[in-house]
Design a protein around this motif. Structure first.
Motif, PDB file in Angstrom:
ATOM      1  N   ARG A 184      47.688  49.895  36.469  1.00  0.00           N
ATOM      2  CA  ARG A 184      48.664  50.830  37.060  1.00  0.00           C
ATOM      3  C   ARG A 184      49.136  51.803  36.113  1.00  0.00           C
ATOM      4  NH1 ARG A 184      52.957  46.374  39.197  1.00  0.00           N
ATOM      5  NH2 ARG A 184      51.228  44.882  39.666  1.00  0.00           N
ATOM      6  N   GLY A 185      49.114  51.547  34.882  1.00  0.00           N
ATOM      7  CA  GLY A 185      49.355  52.689  33.748  1.00  0.00           C
ATOM      8  C   GLY A 185      50.491  52.017  33.055  1.00  0.00           C
ATOM      9  N   THR A 186      51.342  52.823  32.355  1.00  0.00           N
ATOM     10  CA  THR A 186      52.475  52.590  31.764  1.00  0.00           C
ATOM     11  C   THR A 186      53.814  52.736  32.423  1.00  0.00           C
ATOM     12  OG1 THR A 186      51.329  53.291  29.673  1.00  0.00           O
ATOM     13  CG2 THR A 186      53.730  53.057  29.297  1.00  0.00           C
ATOM     14  N   MET A 187      54.662  52.027  32.384  1.00  0.00           N
ATOM     15  CA  MET A 187      55.961  52.268  32.849  1.00  0.00           C
ATOM     16  C   MET A 187      57.084  51.893  31.787  1.00  0.00           C
ATOM     17  SD  MET A 187      57.967  49.962  35.921  1.00  0.00           S
ATOM     18  CE  MET A 187      58.349  48.606  35.200  1.00  0.00           C
ATOM     19  N   ILE A 188      57.816  52.805  31.740  1.00  0.00           N
ATOM     20  CA  ILE A 188      59.080  52.806  30.770  1.00  0.00           C
ATOM     21  C   ILE A 188      60.336  52.892  31.440  1.00  0.00           C
ATOM     22  CG2 ILE A 188      60.216  54.162  28.919  1.00  0.00           C
ATOM     23  CD1 ILE A 188      57.521  55.385  28.087  1.00  0.00           C
ATOM     24  N   THR A 189      61.129  51.839  31.167  1.00  0.00           N
ATOM     25  CA  THR A 189      62.720  51.970  31.844  1.00  0.00           C
ATOM     26  C   THR A 189      63.397  51.824  30.936  1.00  0.00           C
ATOM     27  OG1 THR A 189      61.503  50.418  33.684  1.00  0.00           O
ATOM     28  CG2 THR A 189      64.107  50.330  33.418  1.00  0.00           C
ATOM     29  N   PHE A 190      64.523  52.835  31.065  1.00  0.00           N
ATOM     30  CA  PHE A 190      65.767  52.837  30.052  1.00  0.00           C
ATOM     31  C   PHE A 190      66.743  53.024  30.897  1.00  0.00           C
ATOM     32  CE2 PHE A 190      65.665  57.512  30.361  1.00  0.00           C
ATOM     33  CZ  PHE A 190      66.936  57.821  30.278  1.00  0.00           C
ATOM     34  N   ARG A 191      67.786  52.303  30.296  1.00  0.00           N
ATOM     35  CA  ARG A 191      69.246  52.172  30.901  1.00  0.00           C
ATOM     36  C   ARG A 191      70.244  52.394  30.078  1.00  0.00           C
ATOM     37  NH1 ARG A 191      66.383  47.799  31.678  1.00  0.00           N
ATOM     38  NH2 ARG A 191      65.522  47.364  33.647  1.00  0.00           N
ATOM     39  N   LYS A 192      71.042  53.203  30.400  1.00  0.00           N
ATOM     40  CA  LYS A 192      72.507  53.609  29.708  1.00  0.00           C
ATOM     41  C   LYS A 192      73.619  53.096  30.172  1.00  0.00           C
ATOM     42  CE  LYS A 192      74.230  57.115  26.729  1.00  0.00           C
ATOM     43  NZ  LYS A 192      74.335  56.431  25.451  1.00  0.00           N
ATOM     44  N   TRP A 193      74.424  52.381  29.557  1.00  0.00           N
ATOM     45  CA  TRP A 193      75.834  52.006  30.349  1.00  0.00           C
ATOM     46  C   TRP A 193      76.943  52.695  29.814  1.00  0.00           C
ATOM     47  CZ3 TRP A 193      74.727  48.570  33.970  1.00  0.00           C
ATOM     48  CH2 TRP A 193      73.568  47.774  33.906  1.00  0.00           C
ATOM     49  N   LYS A 194      77.779  52.739  30.793  1.00  0.00           N
ATOM     50  CA  LYS A 194      79.321  53.297  30.541  1.00  0.00           C
ATOM     51  C   LYS A 194      79.967  52.576  29.682  1.00  0.00           C
ATOM     52  CE  LYS A 194      82.089  54.009  33.695  1.00  0.00           C
ATOM     53  NZ  LYS A 194      82.882  54.630  34.827  1.00  0.00           N
ATOM     54  N   VAL A 195      80.582  52.835  28.670  1.00  0.00           N
ATOM     55  CA  VAL A 195      81.622  52.085  27.820  1.00  0.00           C
ATOM     56  C   VAL A 195      82.785  51.850  28.770  1.00  0.00           C
ATOM     57  CG1 VAL A 195      82.769  51.632  25.677  1.00  0.00           C
ATOM     58  CG2 VAL A 195      80.419  52.792  25.712  1.00  0.00           C
TER      59      VAL A 195
END
Length: 132
Positions: free
Chosen positions: A106-117
Motif C-alpha cells: 500500500r505504500g507509506t502512511m503518515i498520521t499526525f495528530r495535534k491536540w488543543k491544550v
C-alpha cells in the motif's frame, strides 16, 4: 472525514484551506492554526513532487469516543511501494502523536495528530491521597 487526492498545486491549496477551517472549528489559536496549515501544505507539496502522487485525509477528533472535538488528525498516503521516502523528524516538532507505517503493498502512511491544550479543571472531585 474528508479525503483529498493530491495531484496538482490547486489540490494542495484546497487541502490546506480545509485543514485551517477544521483547526479553527476545533478552537486552535491562530499560531496553532498556522502550524497545522503549514504542515498540511508541506505534506501536500511533497506528494505533488512524487510521480506516484497520493492522498490525504483530515478530520476533527476527540481524545475519547463521544467527547467534544479537541484535536485534528491528518493522514498522508504515499502510493510509492518501496521504502519510505519521508523524513518524519520535522513532524515531531509540530505533532503530538506521530505514526509512520510502511507497507510494501500500500505504500507509506503518515498520521499526525495535534491536540488543543485544554484549561485545567479546578471543579474536579478528585482528591489527593489522604484528602476528603
Amino acid at each position: 472525514m474528508e479525503m483529498f487526492r493530491i495531484q496538482e498545486l490547486s489540490d494542495a491549496i484546497l487541502v490546506r484551506q480545509k485543514g485551517r477551517d477544521i483547526a479553527r472549528m476545533v478552537g486552535f489559536n491562530l499560531v496553532d492554526q498556522t502550524v497545522i496549515t503549514y504542515t498540511i501544505s508541506e505534506l501536500a507539496l511533497y506528494l505533488i513532487s512524487l510521480s506516484e502522487k497520493g492522498h490525504m485525509t483530515i478530520r476533527a477528533i476527540g481524545s475519547h469516543k463521544g467527547e467534544v472535538k479537541s484535536g485534528i488528525e491528518v493522514r498522508l498516503f504515499d502510493h510509492y511501494r518501496g521504502p519510505t521516502r519521508v523524513n518524519p523528524l520535522w513532524f515531531e516538532k509540530v505533532a503530538a502523536d506521530l505514526d509512520v507505517t510502511c507497507d510494501p503493498l500500500r505504500g507509506t502512511m503518515i498520521t499526525f495528530r495535534k491536540w488543543k491544550v485544554l484549561p485545567l479543571r479546578i471543579d474536579s472531585t478528585i482528591c489527593a491521597a489522604g484528602e476528603e
